[in-house]
Design a protein around this motif. Sequence first.
Motif, PDB file in Angstrom:
ATOM      1  N   SER A 261      22.441  67.177  10.085  1.00  0.00           N
ATOM      2  CA  SER A 261      22.722  66.262   8.968  1.00  0.00           C
ATOM      3  C   SER A 261      21.598  65.227   8.813  1.00  0.00           C
ATOM      4  O   SER A 261      21.267  64.826   7.696  1.00  0.00           O
ATOM      5  N   ASN A 262      20.990  64.830   9.930  1.00  0.00           N
ATOM      6  CA  ASN A 262      19.873  63.880   9.853  1.00  0.00           C
ATOM      7  C   ASN A 262      18.685  64.502   9.130  1.00  0.00           C
ATOM      8  O   ASN A 262      17.952  63.822   8.405  1.00  0.00           O
ATOM      9  N   VAL A 263      18.491  65.791   9.361  1.00  0.00           N
ATOM     10  CA  VAL A 263      17.382  66.499   8.704  1.00  0.00           C
ATOM     11  C   VAL A 263      17.657  66.609   7.200  1.00  0.00           C
ATOM     12  O   VAL A 263      16.755  66.402   6.381  1.00  0.00           O
ATOM     13  N   VAL A 264      18.915  66.922   6.841  1.00  0.00           N
ATOM     14  CA  VAL A 264      19.251  67.034   5.413  1.00  0.00           C
ATOM     15  C   VAL A 264      18.992  65.693   4.720  1.00  0.00           C
ATOM     16  O   VAL A 264      18.423  65.639   3.628  1.00  0.00           O
ATOM     17  N   GLU A 265      19.377  64.596   5.377  1.00  0.00           N
ATOM     18  CA  GLU A 265      19.101  63.256   4.818  1.00  0.00           C
ATOM     19  C   GLU A 265      17.613  63.060   4.561  1.00  0.00           C
ATOM     20  O   GLU A 265      17.204  62.560   3.518  1.00  0.00           O
ATOM     21  N   LYS A 266      16.801  63.447   5.567  1.00  0.00           N
ATOM     22  CA  LYS A 266      15.348  63.295   5.421  1.00  0.00           C
ATOM     23  C   LYS A 266      14.812  64.196   4.306  1.00  0.00           C
ATOM     24  O   LYS A 266      13.888  63.814   3.580  1.00  0.00           O
ATOM     25  N   CYS A 267      15.389  65.398   4.167  1.00  0.00           N
ATOM     26  CA  CYS A 267      14.981  66.299   3.070  1.00  0.00           C
ATOM     27  C   CYS A 267      15.239  65.622   1.723  1.00  0.00           C
ATOM     28  O   CYS A 267      14.374  65.617   0.842  1.00  0.00           O
ATOM     29  N   VAL A 268      16.426  65.065   1.597  1.00  0.00           N
ATOM     30  CA  VAL A 268      16.807  64.414   0.336  1.00  0.00           C
ATOM     31  C   VAL A 268      15.865  63.233   0.051  1.00  0.00           C
ATOM     32  O   VAL A 268      15.479  62.980  -1.087  1.00  0.00           O
ATOM     33  N   THR A 269      15.452  62.524   1.119  1.00  0.00           N
ATOM     34  CA  THR A 269      14.592  61.347   0.956  1.00  0.00           C
ATOM     35  C   THR A 269      13.148  61.735   0.657  1.00  0.00           C
ATOM     36  O   THR A 269      12.505  61.127  -0.200  1.00  0.00           O
ATOM     37  N   HIS A 270      12.623  62.726   1.372  1.00  0.00           N
ATOM     38  CA  HIS A 270      11.178  62.990   1.325  1.00  0.00           C
ATOM     39  C   HIS A 270      10.769  64.219   0.513  1.00  0.00           C
ATOM     40  O   HIS A 270       9.580  64.520   0.411  1.00  0.00           O
ATOM     41  N   ALA A 271      11.743  64.946  -0.043  1.00  0.00           N
ATOM     42  CA  ALA A 271      11.395  66.115  -0.868  1.00  0.00           C
ATOM     43  C   ALA A 271      10.743  65.652  -2.174  1.00  0.00           C
ATOM     44  O   ALA A 271      10.811  64.471  -2.528  1.00  0.00           O
ATOM     45  N   SER A 272      10.130  66.577  -2.888  1.00  0.00           N
ATOM     46  CA  SER A 272       9.607  66.249  -4.220  1.00  0.00           C
ATOM     47  C   SER A 272      10.804  65.999  -5.141  1.00  0.00           C
ATOM     48  O   SER A 272      11.935  66.385  -4.817  1.00  0.00           O
ATOM     49  N   ARG A 273      10.538  65.402  -6.296  1.00  0.00           N
ATOM     50  CA  ARG A 273      11.639  65.095  -7.240  1.00  0.00           C
ATOM     51  C   ARG A 273      12.402  66.364  -7.611  1.00  0.00           C
ATOM     52  O   ARG A 273      13.631  66.371  -7.641  1.00  0.00           O
TER      53      ARG A 273
END
Length: 368
Positions: A261-273
């Motif tokens: 879940s921590n990784v998914v949060e980071k994906c949502v934060t740092h992914a492209s728009r």
Amino acid sequence: MSDVMPSGRSRLLEDFRNNRYPNLQLRDIAGHIMEFSQDQHGSRFIQLKLERASSAERQLVFSEILQAAYQLMVDVFGNYVIQKFFEFGSLDQKLALAERIRGHVLSLALQMYGCRVIQKALEFIPSDQQVISEMVRELDGHVLKCVKDQNGNHVVQKCIECVQPHALHFIIDAFKGQVFALSTHPYGCRVIQRILEHCLPEQTLPILEELHQHTEQLVQDQYGNYVIQHVLEHGRAEDKSKIVAEIRGNVLGLSQHKFASNVVEKCVTHASRAERAVLIDEVCSLTEGPHSALYTMMKDQYANYVVQKMIDVAEPTQRKIVMHKIRPHISTLRKYTYGKHILAKLEKYYMKNGVDLGPLCGPPNGIM
């Protein structure tokens, strides 16, 4: 003055410990430097004096400790005196101490106090000094042993931080085929992160290639998830995209996992728009039984944080969609510990942006 007391200490040290010499100076303990260095109070006295000492006073101390430097390096109190010389000594003094380390780098790296001395040497001797590359080379053939050791791993991390990358090829080579094993190791995962931060692109590429082969397992590992998070925060766009691609299609499942879940949060934060929009859309459009994936996530002890992050980072139009999806579940959410976090987040947004989607709080009797 040098009578040995029943404690085994000299009279000078005994008197010093009993506060009989409030104005003692370094020159007053000449001949007793080793003894003071290996005593808790004596060592602290020398450390404090060295910070403001004249070069003559430093040399006085140095001349007494140099011959027995190794003994001090592995001593519970003596190691701090050696460390002070790496911080405040002259270059000649630092290099002379480094000569005492040579031939003993591995044993010091694996020792509780010695590992601190080596870290200080790596930090405070200029990295272009030949002795540094010679010291580091002593670890060749022992890299994995050090990485997996509670003391040695700090030395390897410091090598990566302070030594010129071209002198570190042997560390990278030792990691070939080991990246998954080390990323899931409590110390190894830190060393991998240092490599990603400090090494040259041609050194980090093979490491990243191995990581990408194991993304699915790493995101769910208690240590591996930190390595993947690190790539999402600090990595190249193409590496972030590869990770996001692995998460896509499994946002719901991974969001309910303690580590993933921590990784998914980071994906949502740092992914492209564009990638972010796809991830958010996945949970908005997915239905699970009678409910949306979003509803399942909001009640979950881990996934609710992912939903909160999505609310934070979504584009305004998409945030509105998320909020409309949440709206029918407001009364139910109030019953769940984690659901309350989501409600608090929604209320904050409504108030801040003056958006009106009707009352968020039901009547006091709880009927809606």
